[in-house]
Design a protein around this motif. Sequence first.
Motif, PDB file in Angstrom:
ATOM      1  N   PHE A  74       0.359  -3.604  12.523  1.00  0.00           N
ATOM      2  CA  PHE A  74       0.388  -4.671  11.530  1.00  0.00           C
ATOM      3  C   PHE A  74      -0.967  -5.375  11.497  1.00  0.00           C
ATOM      4  CE2 PHE A  74       4.944  -4.450  12.674  1.00  0.00           C
ATOM      5  CZ  PHE A  74       5.485  -4.307  11.404  1.00  0.00           C
ATOM      6  N   ALA A  75      -1.350  -5.857  10.316  1.00  0.00           N
ATOM      7  CA  ALA A  75      -2.487  -6.768  10.238  1.00  0.00           C
ATOM      8  C   ALA A  75      -2.091  -8.063  10.933  1.00  0.00           C
ATOM      9  CB  ALA A  75      -2.863  -7.032   8.779  1.00  0.00           C
ATOM     10  N   ALA A  76      -3.072  -8.865  11.289  1.00  0.00           N
ATOM     11  CA  ALA A  76      -2.797 -10.133  11.982  1.00  0.00           C
ATOM     12  C   ALA A  76      -3.407 -11.292  11.188  1.00  0.00           C
ATOM     13  CB  ALA A  76      -3.358 -10.098  13.402  1.00  0.00           C
ATOM     14  N   PRO A  77      -2.590 -12.103  10.509  1.00  0.00           N
ATOM     15  CA  PRO A  77      -1.135 -12.028  10.400  1.00  0.00           C
ATOM     16  C   PRO A  77      -0.686 -10.884   9.499  1.00  0.00           C
ATOM     17  CG  PRO A  77      -1.959 -13.748   8.973  1.00  0.00           C
ATOM     18  CD  PRO A  77      -3.155 -13.256   9.759  1.00  0.00           C
ATOM     19  N   ALA A  78       0.581 -10.520   9.595  1.00  0.00           N
ATOM     20  CA  ALA A  78       1.082  -9.380   8.833  1.00  0.00           C
ATOM     21  C   ALA A  78       1.228  -9.703   7.352  1.00  0.00           C
ATOM     22  CB  ALA A  78       2.426  -8.919   9.396  1.00  0.00           C
ATOM     23  N   THR A  79       1.515 -10.961   7.005  1.00  0.00           N
ATOM     24  CA  THR A  79       1.680 -11.344   5.613  1.00  0.00           C
ATOM     25  C   THR A  79       0.692 -12.450   5.252  1.00  0.00           C
ATOM     26  OG1 THR A  79       3.360 -12.996   6.154  1.00  0.00           O
ATOM     27  CG2 THR A  79       4.141 -10.775   5.650  1.00  0.00           C
ATOM     28  N   ASP A  80       0.513 -12.634   3.960  1.00  0.00           N
ATOM     29  CA  ASP A  80      -0.338 -13.737   3.503  1.00  0.00           C
ATOM     30  C   ASP A  80       0.427 -14.550   2.477  1.00  0.00           C
ATOM     31  OD1 ASP A  80      -0.406 -12.204   1.195  1.00  0.00           O
ATOM     32  OD2 ASP A  80      -2.574 -11.920   1.167  1.00  0.00           O
ATOM     33  N   SER A  81      -0.248 -15.425   1.767  1.00  0.00           N
ATOM     34  CA  SER A  81       0.433 -16.333   0.838  1.00  0.00           C
ATOM     35  C   SER A  81       1.035 -15.615  -0.363  1.00  0.00           C
ATOM     36  CB  SER A  81      -0.543 -17.418   0.360  1.00  0.00           C
ATOM     37  OG  SER A  81      -1.643 -16.847  -0.323  1.00  0.00           O
ATOM     38  N   THR A  82       0.652 -14.366  -0.613  1.00  0.00           N
ATOM     39  CA  THR A  82       1.258 -13.593  -1.702  1.00  0.00           C
ATOM     40  C   THR A  82       2.641 -13.092  -1.337  1.00  0.00           C
ATOM     41  OG1 THR A  82       0.382 -11.457  -0.957  1.00  0.00           O
ATOM     42  CG2 THR A  82      -1.047 -12.795  -2.375  1.00  0.00           C
ATOM     43  N   LYS A  83       3.018 -13.144  -0.047  1.00  0.00           N
ATOM     44  CA  LYS A  83       4.253 -12.587   0.516  1.00  0.00           C
ATOM     45  C   LYS A  83       4.174 -11.079   0.680  1.00  0.00           C
ATOM     46  CE  LYS A  83       5.931 -16.703   0.527  1.00  0.00           C
ATOM     47  NZ  LYS A  83       5.909 -17.494   1.781  1.00  0.00           N
ATOM     48  N   ASN A  84       3.027 -10.472   0.351  1.00  0.00           N
ATOM     49  CA  ASN A  84       2.834  -9.055   0.628  1.00  0.00           C
ATOM     50  C   ASN A  84       2.653  -8.858   2.131  1.00  0.00           C
ATOM     51  OD1 ASN A  84       2.869  -8.700  -2.128  1.00  0.00           O
ATOM     52  ND2 ASN A  84       0.641  -8.565  -2.327  1.00  0.00           N
ATOM     53  N   LEU A  85       3.015  -7.675   2.619  1.00  0.00           N
ATOM     54  CA  LEU A  85       2.892  -7.363   4.045  1.00  0.00           C
ATOM     55  C   LEU A  85       1.889  -6.235   4.220  1.00  0.00           C
ATOM     56  CD1 LEU A  85       5.602  -7.214   6.716  1.00  0.00           C
ATOM     57  CD2 LEU A  85       4.138  -5.223   6.437  1.00  0.00           C
ATOM     58  N   PHE A  86       1.033  -6.351   5.244  1.00  0.00           N
ATOM     59  CA  PHE A  86      -0.096  -5.437   5.407  1.00  0.00           C
ATOM     60  C   PHE A  86       0.027  -4.644   6.708  1.00  0.00           C
ATOM     61  CE2 PHE A  86      -1.209  -8.880   2.695  1.00  0.00           C
ATOM     62  CZ  PHE A  86      -2.060  -8.364   1.740  1.00  0.00           C
ATOM     63  N   VAL A  87      -0.104  -3.325   6.570  1.00  0.00           N
ATOM     64  CA  VAL A  87      -0.056  -2.412   7.712  1.00  0.00           C
ATOM     65  C   VAL A  87      -1.339  -1.590   7.713  1.00  0.00           C
ATOM     66  CG1 VAL A  87       1.133  -0.432   8.744  1.00  0.00           C
ATOM     67  CG2 VAL A  87       2.456  -2.272   7.679  1.00  0.00           C
ATOM     68  N   VAL A 106      -5.211   0.917   4.604  1.00  0.00           N
ATOM     69  CA  VAL A 106      -4.339  -0.253   4.489  1.00  0.00           C
ATOM     70  C   VAL A 106      -3.160   0.092   3.574  1.00  0.00           C
ATOM     71  CG1 VAL A 106      -4.144  -2.667   3.797  1.00  0.00           C
ATOM     72  CG2 VAL A 106      -6.294  -1.817   4.754  1.00  0.00           C
ATOM     73  N   LEU A 107      -1.955  -0.128   4.101  1.00  0.00           N
ATOM     74  CA  LEU A 107      -0.750  -0.071   3.283  1.00  0.00           C
ATOM     75  C   LEU A 107      -0.350  -1.494   2.945  1.00  0.00           C
ATOM     76  CD1 LEU A 107       1.510   2.410   5.308  1.00  0.00           C
ATOM     77  CD2 LEU A 107       0.032   2.965   3.373  1.00  0.00           C
ATOM     78  N   VAL A 108       0.029  -1.727   1.712  1.00  0.00           N
ATOM     79  CA  VAL A 108       0.503  -3.051   1.308  1.00  0.00           C
ATOM     80  C   VAL A 108       1.943  -2.916   0.835  1.00  0.00           C
ATOM     81  CG1 VAL A 108       0.075  -5.093  -0.081  1.00  0.00           C
ATOM     82  CG2 VAL A 108      -1.839  -3.619   0.564  1.00  0.00           C
ATOM     83  N   LEU A 109       2.845  -3.582   1.533  1.00  0.00           N
ATOM     84  CA  LEU A 109       4.247  -3.601   1.116  1.00  0.00           C
ATOM     85  C   LEU A 109       4.442  -4.807   0.205  1.00  0.00           C
ATOM     86  CD1 LEU A 109       4.325  -1.638   3.539  1.00  0.00           C
ATOM     87  CD2 LEU A 109       6.584  -2.541   4.071  1.00  0.00           C
ATOM     88  N   VAL A 110       4.630  -4.530  -1.067  1.00  0.00           N
ATOM     89  CA  VAL A 110       4.757  -5.564  -2.091  1.00  0.00           C
ATOM     90  C   VAL A 110       6.237  -5.790  -2.392  1.00  0.00           C
ATOM     91  CG1 VAL A 110       4.189  -6.201  -4.468  1.00  0.00           C
ATOM     92  CG2 VAL A 110       2.532  -4.929  -3.081  1.00  0.00           C
ATOM     93  N   PRO A 111       6.770  -6.991  -2.155  1.00  0.00           N
ATOM     94  CA  PRO A 111       8.196  -7.234  -2.375  1.00  0.00           C
ATOM     95  C   PRO A 111       8.611  -7.020  -3.825  1.00  0.00           C
ATOM     96  CG  PRO A 111       7.237  -8.986  -1.044  1.00  0.00           C
ATOM     97  CD  PRO A 111       6.096  -8.174  -1.573  1.00  0.00           C
ATOM     98  N   THR A 112       9.773  -6.385  -3.991  1.00  0.00           N
ATOM     99  CA  THR A 112      10.417  -6.246  -5.296  1.00  0.00           C
ATOM    100  C   THR A 112      11.861  -6.730  -5.150  1.00  0.00           C
ATOM    101  OG1 THR A 112      11.225  -3.998  -4.886  1.00  0.00           O
ATOM    102  CG2 THR A 112       8.992  -4.215  -5.803  1.00  0.00           C
ATOM    103  N   PRO A 120      -8.221  -4.935   5.658  1.00  0.00           N
ATOM    104  CA  PRO A 120      -7.895  -6.258   5.098  1.00  0.00           C
ATOM    105  C   PRO A 120      -8.858  -7.301   5.649  1.00  0.00           C
ATOM    106  CG  PRO A 120      -6.368  -5.722   6.863  1.00  0.00           C
ATOM    107  CD  PRO A 120      -7.281  -4.533   6.713  1.00  0.00           C
ATOM    108  N   VAL A 121      -9.277  -8.221   4.806  1.00  0.00           N
ATOM    109  CA  VAL A 121     -10.198  -9.284   5.209  1.00  0.00           C
ATOM    110  C   VAL A 121      -9.572 -10.633   4.859  1.00  0.00           C
ATOM    111  CG1 VAL A 121     -12.468 -10.304   4.856  1.00  0.00           C
ATOM    112  CG2 VAL A 121     -12.214  -7.819   4.879  1.00  0.00           C
ATOM    113  N   GLY A 122      -9.532 -11.523   5.832  1.00  0.00           N
ATOM    114  CA  GLY A 122      -8.944 -12.845   5.588  1.00  0.00           C
ATOM    115  C   GLY A 122      -7.794 -13.106   6.529  1.00  0.00           C
TER     116      GLY A 122
END
Length: 246
Positions: free
Chosen positions: A146-159, A169-175, A203-205
Motif C-alpha cells: 500500500f502507499a502510505a497513506p493508502a488513501t487520499d482526500s479523493t477516497k481513491n486507494l493506492f497500491v 501504481v494501481l488506483v482503486l477508484v470507488p464506484t 504516487p507523490v504526496g
Amino acid sequence: MSPSSSSPWLRRQLSRRGSAAARSALLMSALAAVFVAGCTDEGGTTRSGAAEGKPTASAPSDASAPSAASDASFPPSPPAAAGCAGEMLDHRDIRHPDLGPVRVFLVRRSGSDGPAGCVAAVTGSGRALAPVEVDANWSMEDPLRFAAPATDSTKNLFVVYNPGRYDGVLVLVPTADGFADIGWRSPDEHYSGGRFAFYYARPVGPGKDGEYAIVHYIKGCDPSCAEGATAKVTLRWDGHDYLPTG
C-alpha cells in the motif's frame, strides 16, 4: 471526593465559606481526577499512545478513515469468494463512500498460472468485491504494498506493485458497486498500464489539497528502447481520470 471524606481542616473551611465554596472545591477535585486519569476515547486521546501514531493491537486502518472498522467485523484474510487464495501480506480498512466500511487485502497468490499478486476486498456485510490480479516479482523488495497513506482526500486507494523492474501504481477508484475496472490492456501484461494502472510510476504526496499526484515515466524507443529518452509526466485527478498537468 465528597466533603465527608475530606480532612477536618477542609470540612471546617467548606462550612465557613458556604455551599458555593463547597461546589467550587468539589469541581476542582473532579477536574484533577479527570486530568490524572487522562481523556476518554470519546475525547480522542488516551495514554495508550494511539494519539502519537504508535501501533495498537487493532487491525490497521488508513489514517484518512480512522473509524472505518468501528462498525464492521472483518475476516483476518480474504474469504474464498474473493478469488485471492494465498498468503495475506497486508490489509487496510477504509470507508468506501457508497459501501461503508471495506477491508482491502494484498495477497501473494498460491502457485498457479495466473498473476502472482492479488488485491481483494470485502465489505462490512461480508460481500466480496471483484479482485484485481496483478503481477508481482517476489525477488524485488516489497513488490506489492500500500502507499502510505493508502488513501487520499479523493477516497481513491493506492497500491504500489512491481512486476520485475520498475514500480507501478494501481488506483482503486470507488464506484457504487465496488471499485472501477483497472483497465489492463491485456490480462497477462502488467507492464503496459491501463486506465487506473500506471507502470513505471509512483504516487507523490498527498499535497496541500490532500490529494496524491502520480509521476509517470514514459520510456521512448527511438532509436531503440535501450537508448530512447525518458519523459516524466505528472498526472492529477480530475474527478474521473488521472490526466497530465501543464
